[in-house]
Design a protein around this motif. Structure first.
Motif, PDB file in Angstrom:
ATOM      1  N   ASN B   2      68.191  85.957  75.989  1.00 22.67           N
ATOM      2  CA  ASN B   2      68.330  84.532  76.256  1.00 22.67           C
ATOM      3  C   ASN B   2      69.282  83.958  75.218  1.00 22.67           C
ATOM      4  OD1 ASN B   2      68.068  81.836  76.685  1.00 22.67           O
ATOM      5  ND2 ASN B   2      65.840  81.830  76.730  1.00 22.67           N
ATOM      6  N   LEU B   4      72.234  80.918  73.963  1.00 20.27           N
ATOM      7  CA  LEU B   4      72.823  79.587  74.092  1.00 20.27           C
ATOM      8  C   LEU B   4      74.139  79.578  73.334  1.00 20.27           C
ATOM      9  CD1 LEU B   4      69.656  77.348  73.478  1.00 20.27           C
ATOM     10  CD2 LEU B   4      70.753  77.807  75.659  1.00 20.27           C
ATOM     11  N   GLY B 121      63.589  60.606  68.585  1.00 17.52           N
ATOM     12  CA  GLY B 121      62.417  61.432  68.866  1.00 17.52           C
ATOM     13  C   GLY B 121      62.098  62.337  67.688  1.00 17.52           C
ATOM     14  N   LEU B 123      59.986  66.155  66.849  1.00 19.08           N
ATOM     15  CA  LEU B 123      59.151  67.285  67.240  1.00 19.08           C
ATOM     16  C   LEU B 123      58.865  68.149  66.020  1.00 19.08           C
ATOM     17  CD1 LEU B 123      60.800  68.393  70.621  1.00 19.08           C
ATOM     18  CD2 LEU B 123      58.589  67.249  70.311  1.00 19.08           C
ATOM     19  N   LEU B 125      57.508  71.805  64.971  1.00 21.55           N
ATOM     20  CA  LEU B 125      57.364  73.126  65.576  1.00 21.55           C
ATOM     21  C   LEU B 125      56.779  74.118  64.588  1.00 21.55           C
ATOM     22  CD1 LEU B 125      60.971  73.266  67.024  1.00 21.55           C
ATOM     23  CD2 LEU B 125      58.929  73.246  68.424  1.00 21.55           C
ATOM     24  N   THR B 134      63.788  79.476  66.130  1.00 28.66           N
ATOM     25  CA  THR B 134      63.198  78.778  67.273  1.00 28.66           C
ATOM     26  C   THR B 134      63.617  77.307  67.283  1.00 28.66           C
ATOM     27  OG1 THR B 134      61.319  80.279  67.161  1.00 28.66           O
ATOM     28  CG2 THR B 134      61.007  78.273  68.431  1.00 28.66           C
ATOM     29  N   HIS B 137      67.240  77.130  68.321  1.00 32.66           N
ATOM     30  CA  HIS B 137      67.326  77.345  69.765  1.00 32.66           C
ATOM     31  C   HIS B 137      67.026  76.035  70.500  1.00 32.66           C
ATOM     32  CE1 HIS B 137      67.090  79.807  73.411  1.00 32.66           C
ATOM     33  NE2 HIS B 137      65.949  79.232  73.710  1.00 32.66           N
ATOM     34  N   LEU B 138      65.982  75.354  70.063  1.00 32.68           N
ATOM     35  CA  LEU B 138      65.608  74.099  70.715  1.00 32.68           C
ATOM     36  C   LEU B 138      66.663  73.018  70.462  1.00 32.68           C
ATOM     37  CD1 LEU B 138      63.591  72.550  72.386  1.00 32.68           C
ATOM     38  CD2 LEU B 138      62.252  72.107  70.329  1.00 32.68           C
ATOM     39  N   PHE B 141      69.642  73.688  72.608  1.00 32.59           N
ATOM     40  CA  PHE B 141      69.322  73.341  73.995  1.00 32.59           C
ATOM     41  C   PHE B 141      69.348  71.823  74.195  1.00 32.59           C
ATOM     42  CE2 PHE B 141      66.044  71.705  76.833  1.00 32.59           C
ATOM     43  CZ  PHE B 141      66.626  72.054  78.049  1.00 32.59           C
ATOM     44  N   GLN B 145      72.086  69.233  76.489  1.00 30.52           N
ATOM     45  CA  GLN B 145      71.671  68.315  77.552  1.00 30.52           C
ATOM     46  C   GLN B 145      71.996  66.865  77.206  1.00 30.52           C
ATOM     47  OE1 GLN B 145      70.008  69.842  80.394  1.00 30.52           O
ATOM     48  NE2 GLN B 145      70.904  71.523  79.227  1.00 30.52           N
ATOM     49  N   PHE B 204      67.939  85.339  71.637  1.00 28.49           N
ATOM     50  CA  PHE B 204      66.776  86.197  71.398  1.00 28.49           C
ATOM     51  C   PHE B 204      66.948  87.446  72.258  1.00 28.49           C
ATOM     52  CE2 PHE B 204      65.283  81.966  70.412  1.00 28.49           C
ATOM     53  CZ  PHE B 204      64.570  82.166  69.238  1.00 28.49           C
TER      54      PHE B 204
END
Lengths: 390, 295
Positions: B2, B4, B121, B123, B125, B134, B137-138, B141, B145, B204
């Protein structure tokens, strides 16, 4: 999630273990019957008799020293079977876990046992808060990445949001989204110390509300770019969009302006007008501050439009903290599949400051657009929109 | 596999590590210097986050945009959890309210966002072995977008539990492993203006064959150096080095104490050329990222 330009994201399967029972059928049946009374848990506070708590319903589990991994495997097994994911599909499935306490319940169990042998022993702990997602990925041989979200009471709501966005964008085909919260002393005593626990019942939005009641639950939802077999023949629910924002005004107090902002952003993300919403699942903790701020935000959002019916599921499930995003979604959809939305059985009188009343009786419900709201410590606010039908 | 490839530009970064032996460093003077005396009743984990984020924000003249999203990652604030749990379970005492409030893992990013005036926002993790990869990666991503103005503040923070020998045992590390606490931060975004570097690849791979596929599809880069995370053992490292006959090794692992978020520090300290970082989980899953200079 820009509406129209992305893949659809379906709620394809679910599994749950909570205060209402094991599995969707038990959960919806218990809701229809008005839920179960929480049991009293003692506290290390010598001046207190403890507080009510919504523990697991199963009599086999009650009082047993079962590991949270048993509950996790139960719910995920059920969700994967419900979704009927093939082996090939599992290889394209990522794991998104939301939890506040993660594996602290197991950590406490080990530590308590060790203390009985040696009162000065050092606690045995795991490598960190990512272990639950990792366990599910390894145990069920899922091929995608593992993500663990730790944003207090919005943890699994944020896990749902990110999972849906990644599926919509084509990064993953499917996702197992977990909401995990098992009884642990740390959370229970902490909420007790902050005087946030009700001594008797959770009464969201009621004038006589006096705190929340905590609960334990493990929920697993399978999100997918393809609808499942829909064994019950109903229109599958889809994730239409959502939003997450951070309010840095206070670490514990919800703020009406910040809540309204996240609701507006969620609607914009889903490409929906507020009038399209047919039901709101409020966060509705039964605490003075949360319900007042949430009520004010809903009033402001619908100042010149009819407010849709709204409810809170915490009188049934307890406040399952980081798990509530997933667990309340599963519970709500299970009830809707049975033809109703649960009312708030503990609501008796309107609060003069809130001036809103949730559903008091169950509401017959079929297709519609649902807004699910979640707010957490640290100013983390999230809102998710789901819909079925056209 | 996977992967990006969305470019994520880096405007500022800070790598902070504190080698530890018998106790956690006292960060209160540093916090007072960076943020003044207004921040009180905070725990060590939050101090770590504020120390690193403060350094990152101060390293550039530009101000982080208020709408910047905060992605915070750590293995978890384990030391604080244990401290409060000991009070409850061993001492049979209720937790102090502030100790309990601060124990929530997203309190550290809350205070960082508040101190920096962020309103986007947020987050928080965790990952058992690849926390930074990780989060990256987020971030890549989310950036893919989002619009041109999107910004992401990535923070990777790690604390130790004392006594350290007990902590090493819990993490499955050899007895003499040097340990460090850390707070690494990167201010990133979609706009290339004023960027000093950029992430160009993040992937990954769940097998050696998938790793080989990743290596084959890497974007071309000049002066590529290699770095390996703590999870890559000598034999796997040698095999990968063979793939890059001309590659030079940035062996940072000997310069810093063990911490799972070390790859974030490598990215934060990056200067010039290009760097491929490879890490591996005990289950055999690889994580890769490439960072390149914007010169």
């Amino acid at each position: 999630m820009a509406a129209g330009s992305r893949r659809r994201v379906y709620v394809r399967g679910s599994g749950i273990r909570c205060a209402l029972g094991d599995g969707r059928e038990q959960v919806s049946a218990a809701c229809r019957d008005g839920g179960r009374a929480p049991s009293l848990r003692d506290s290390v506070h010598t001046a207190s008799a403890g507080a009510p708590y919504c523990g697991f319903a199963s009599t086999e589990i009650q009082g047993a020293e079962s590991s949270l991994y048993d509950h996790l495997q139960f719910s995920v097994t059920q969700a994967l079977a419900d979704a009927q994911l093939s082996a090939a599909e599992r290889s394209a499935t990522a794991v998104f876990c939301g939890s506040t306490a993660c594996d602290i319940s197991d950590f406490e169990r080990r530590y308590r046992a060790d203390l009985l042998v040696d009162g000065t022993c050092l606690p045995q702990y795991s490598v960190g808060f990512g272990v639950l997602a990792g366990h599910v990925k390894d145990h069920f041989v899922l091929g995608g990445e593992e993500f663990s979200f730790n944003t207090a009471c919005t943890s699994s709501a944020n896990a749902l949001l990110v999972a849906a966005r990644m599926i919509a964008a084509g990064v993953y085909e499917h996702a197992v989204v977990l909401g995990v919260e098992i009884f642990n002393r740390l959370s229970f005593e902490g909420f007790h110390a902050m005087m946030l626990l009700s001594p008797d019942a959770c009464r969201p939005f009621d004038a006589a509300r006096n705190g929340t009641v905590l609960g334990e639950a493990v929920g697993a939802v399978v999100l997918s770019c393809r609808p499942g077999p829909a064994a019950d023949g109903g229109q599958p629910f889809r994730v239409l969009g959502g939003a997450n924002t951070c309010d840095t005004g206070s670490i514990t107090s919800a703020n009406a302006t910040a809540i309204r902002r996240v609701l507006e952003q969620a609607l914009a993300d889903a490409g929906l007008d507020r009038r399209a919403v047919t039901l709101i699942k409020a966060h509705g903790t039964g605490t003075d501050n949360n319900d007042q701020a949430e009520g004010a935000a809903m009033r402001a959002l619908y100042a010149d439009a009819p407010l849709p019916p709204f409810t809170s599921l915490k009188p049934y499930l307890g406040h399952t903290l980081g798990a509530c995003g997933v667990v309340e979604l599963i519970t709500l959809l299970a009830c809707i599949r049975s033809g109703f939305v649960p009312g708030v059985p503990t609501f008796a009188s309107m609060d003069a400051d809130i001036m809103l009343a949730p559903l008091r009786e169950h509401l017959a419900f079929g297709d519609g657009i649902l807004m699910l709201n979640y707010f957490g410590f640290g100013g983390n606010n999230s809102s998710i929109l789901l819909g079925n039908g056209n | 596999m996977n992967s990006l490839r969305h470019p994520l530009y880096i405007y500022a970064a800070s790598r902070q590590t504190w080698p530890v032996t018998d106790q956690a460093p006292d960060l209160k003077p540093l916090i007072a210097e960076l943020w003044g005396g207004k921040l009180r009743r905070l725990n060590h984990f939050i101090h770590l986050a504020l120390a690193g984020a403060g350094h990152c924000a101060r390293s550039v003249d530009a101000r982080i945009a208020p709408q910047c999203e905060l992605l915070f990652v750590s293995p978890g604030n384990i030391a604080q959890v244990i401290s409060v749990s000991q009070r409850i379970l061993r001492d049979r005492q209720p937790p102090m309210p502030f100790d309990f409030m601060n124990i929530t893992n997203n309190m550290a990013p809350f205070y960082v966002a508040q101190a920096l005036g962020l309103a986007g926002g947020g987050l928080t993790l965790a990952h058992r072995t690849l926390p930074f990869e990780t989060a990256l990666h987020l971030a890549m991503f989310q950036a893919s977008q989002a619009g041109a103005a999107a910004q992401y503040l990535l923070g990777a923070v790690e604390e130790c539990v004392f006594p350290l020998q007990h902590h090493r045992r819990q993490l499955g590390l050899p007895a003499q492993t040097p340990m460090a606490e850390a707070s690494h931060w990167l201010w990133t975004g979609n706009a290339p203006a004023n960027a000093r570097a950029r992430f160009t690849y993040c992937a990954f791979a769940d097998s050696d064959a998938a790793l080989a596929q990743c290596l084959a599809e890497l974007p071309p880069a000049r002066n590529l150096r290699l770095a390996f995370g703590f999870g890559v053992e000598a034999q796997a490292q040698a095999q990968i080095m063979q793939h890059f006959a001309a590659g030079t090794l940035n062996d940072y692992r000997g310069d810093t104490g063990y911490h799972a978020t070390a790859p974030a520090g490598v990215a934060a300290a990056f200067s010039g050329g290009a760097l491929l970082h490879i890490n591996r989980t005990p289950q055999g899953r690889y994580a890769l990222f490439v960072i390149e200079s914007c010169d």
